[in-house]
Design an enzyme around this catalytic site. Structure first.
Site, short mmCIF file in Angstrom:
data_model
loop_
_atom_site.label_atom_id
_atom_site.label_comp_id
_atom_site.label_asym_id
_atom_site.label_seq_id
_atom_site.Cartn_x
_atom_site.Cartn_y
_atom_site.Cartn_z
N GLU A 1 99.60 79.71 57.48
CA GLU A 1 100.63 79.26 58.08
C GLU A 1 100.43 78.47 59.14
O GLU A 1 100.54 78.71 60.52
CB GLU A 1 101.71 80.58 58.55
N ASP B 1 99.35 84.84 58.35
CA ASP B 1 100.33 84.70 59.39
C ASP B 1 99.70 83.83 60.57
O ASP B 1 98.62 84.30 61.09
CB ASP B 1 100.92 85.82 59.74
#
Length: 535
Positions: free
Chosen positions: A265, A202
């Site tokens: 990401e 993330d």
């Protein structure tokens, strides 16, 4: 001609938002036993990698992206034993499992932060980013939260502020501290030792902040809408030191075998995106490419972004494409249901690894969420900001059949988010019986991709057409030649592609109504139609 070296280059990655896939215990929320119940469905989609959004223990202020324990399972989803059973069953079917790793921040309930907050002298104080107030008593600098307001919260007990670029319940880790990185790497090893096949990381571009905590400059191009866009985030993003952290993660993953994967990401501009492969291709195997999510939906722009991306990829780097995820509006709502089929054909025939978001194979659309049912902290924190997308709209339960609650949860149990109003007709069971449904098209397309080397590993070459709303390209592997022709417009087109040969065999079209041999000198392309041809 290079042999295909890894499953993640030939295969399709499928993202599951666990709370919305299948309720397995009757509480209205999706869980691991529910996913396990639906493995036949996943196999029918011809996908290889299953990526689960966070399932770790969490207060769920940001639905798992506020981690309270990196080595456990939240009770909503089940137990570690449930996880092991799911992993074993996926592996038995030849599928892989990818977990969501959130290294930038934890929950404020994580034991690390509770210790850090205990006193200024606590050994874990430096595990997070604490700063003294500004001279006027306000935040240490002008950094902003993505969810609105300052990125700092004052802790009265210790007289300092802590940094959070999302909700105030998500304090940011200090990854300049080697002990913090080591703890995260140990958590990765915990899951790799259990057999996990990789991680999606993330917000990696935020992992390191400016060491001097300098103010960020004003953005002269700010449109006045999104408050976070008011500043140029040159001190909170893309700091050069973060690449050493990604390399350390990659070293851990590589130590468990060549088929494990590290995905980033990387929702960042092209010039930054390619840096996340690493100078020696030693960072992310796949820095996620989000260009198709944000691109204006026209053939010229799509071709331009594809060719720009292909041109700047480092030598030996493998491309990838994403059409949707848990943070973005559904593709069918962005471009309409007819073009959603064209988009699926684009995603699954471009060179590189495609990532599909659960429900897009049904053509699911955004669901209007009443204010009293909203759960998304981003939308709840900024209700007054025009254009803030309520991410709940793209996270609603997958409709399985025409029974109560669409087969997602038992009758009489309210699903955690409302179903879309079209669930009685847009569901897995109904579309499975319709040979021309979006689901049937998706399955046919993924099966074609799986058995066609030119689509999984072939070269990409753009093909010129005289039509501005048509994007065409060829994929070639050895003697196999595949032509993809996509009409991104609403008018029929008659194309002359005789430079590619006399005729071609139609393998698939988005309407699933045409087949046989076609003449390339007079190729009829219907409005909103895509074709896959063997030349």
């Amino acid at each position: 001609m290079n042999p295909l070296p890894a499953w993640w280059q030939s295969g399709i990655i499928y993202q599951i938002y666990p709370l919305s896939f299948q309720d397995g215990n009757g509480d209205g929320m999706g869980d691991l036993p529910g996913i396990r119940r639906r493995l036949d469905y996943l196999a029918s989609l011809n996908v290889e990698g299953i990526w689960l959004s966070p399932i770790f223990p969490s207060p769920m202020r940001d639905f798992g992206y506020d981690v309270a324990d990196y080595t456990g399972i939240h009770p909503w989803f089940g137990t570690l034993e449930d996880f092991d059973r799911l992993l074993d069953d996926l592996h038995a079917r030849g599928m892989k499992l990818i977990l969501d790793l959130v290294p930038n921040h934890t929950s404020d309930r994580h034991p690390w932060f509770l210790e850090s907050r205990g006193s200024r002298n606590n050994p874990k104080r430096d595990w997070y980013l604490w700063r003294d107030p500004a001279p006027d008593g306000g935040p240490p600098n002008n950094w902003l939260s993505f969810f609105g307001g300052p990125a700092w919260t004052f802790d009265r007990a210790s007289g300092q502020y802590y940094l959070h670029q999302f909700t105030q319940e998500q304090p940011e880790l200090n990854l300049r501290n080697p002990a913090v990185l080591q703890a995260l790497l140990d958590a990765m090893r915990f899951w790799l030792n259990r057999g996990v096949d990789g991680f999606r990381v993330d917000v990696p571009w935020l992992l390191v902040k400016d060491a001097e905590f300098r103010d960020e400059p004003e953005n002269p191009a700010w449109d006045g809408i999104d408050p976070h866009g008011r500043l140029l985030h040159i001190h909170t993003a893309h700091q050069p030191e973060l690449h050493a952290i990604v390399r350390a993660m990659r070293t851990v993953v590589d130590g468990y075998g060549g088929d494990r994967i590290l995905i980033g990401e990387t929702n960042v501009p092209d010039a930054e995106l390619v840096k996340y492969y690493g100078a020696a291709l030693d960072e992310f195997h796949l820095p996620f490419n989000f260009r198709l999510i944000y691109a204006p939906w026209n053939a010229r722009e799509i071709r331009r972004l594809v060719e720009t991306y292909e041109a700047i990829l480092p030598q030996g780097a493998w491309p990838n494409w994403v059409l949707g995820n848990h943070d973005q509006p559904r593709i069918a709502s962005r471009i309409g249901p007819e073009q959603a089929r064209v988009a699926a054909m684009l995603l699954l025939t471009l060179r590189g690894t495609p990532t599909c978001y659960y429900g897009d194979e049904l053509g699911m659309e955004n669901v209007a969420i009443p204010r009293e049912r909203m759960r998304d902290p981003q939308a709840l924190h900024q209700p007054e900001v025009a254009g803030v997308f309520n991410r709940d709209s793209a996270r609603t339960p997958l409709p399985w059949d025409g029974s109560p609650n669409a087969g997602f949860a038992p009758e009489g149990v309210e699903p955690w988010l409302p179903l879309g109003e079209d669930w009685p007709v847009r569901n897995v069971a109904g579309q499975s019986q319709d040979p021309r449904s979006m689901l049937s098209f998706f399955r046919t397309l993924t099966a074609l991709r799986r058995r066609t080397p030119a689509l999984t590993s072939g070269d990409y070459t753009a093909v010129d057409t005289a039509a501005d709303d048509v994007f065409a390209y060829s994929r070639a592997f050895g003697a196999e030649r595949i032509l993809v022709v996509l009409n991104l417009g609403g008018n029929d087109r008659l194309l002359d592609l005789s430079q590619l040969g006399d005729g071609a065999e139609m393998l698939l079209n988005t309407g699933m109504q045409r087949s046989g041999r076609v003449e390339l000198c007079r190729l009829r392309l219907l409005a909103n139609e895509g074709l896959v041809l063997r030349t």
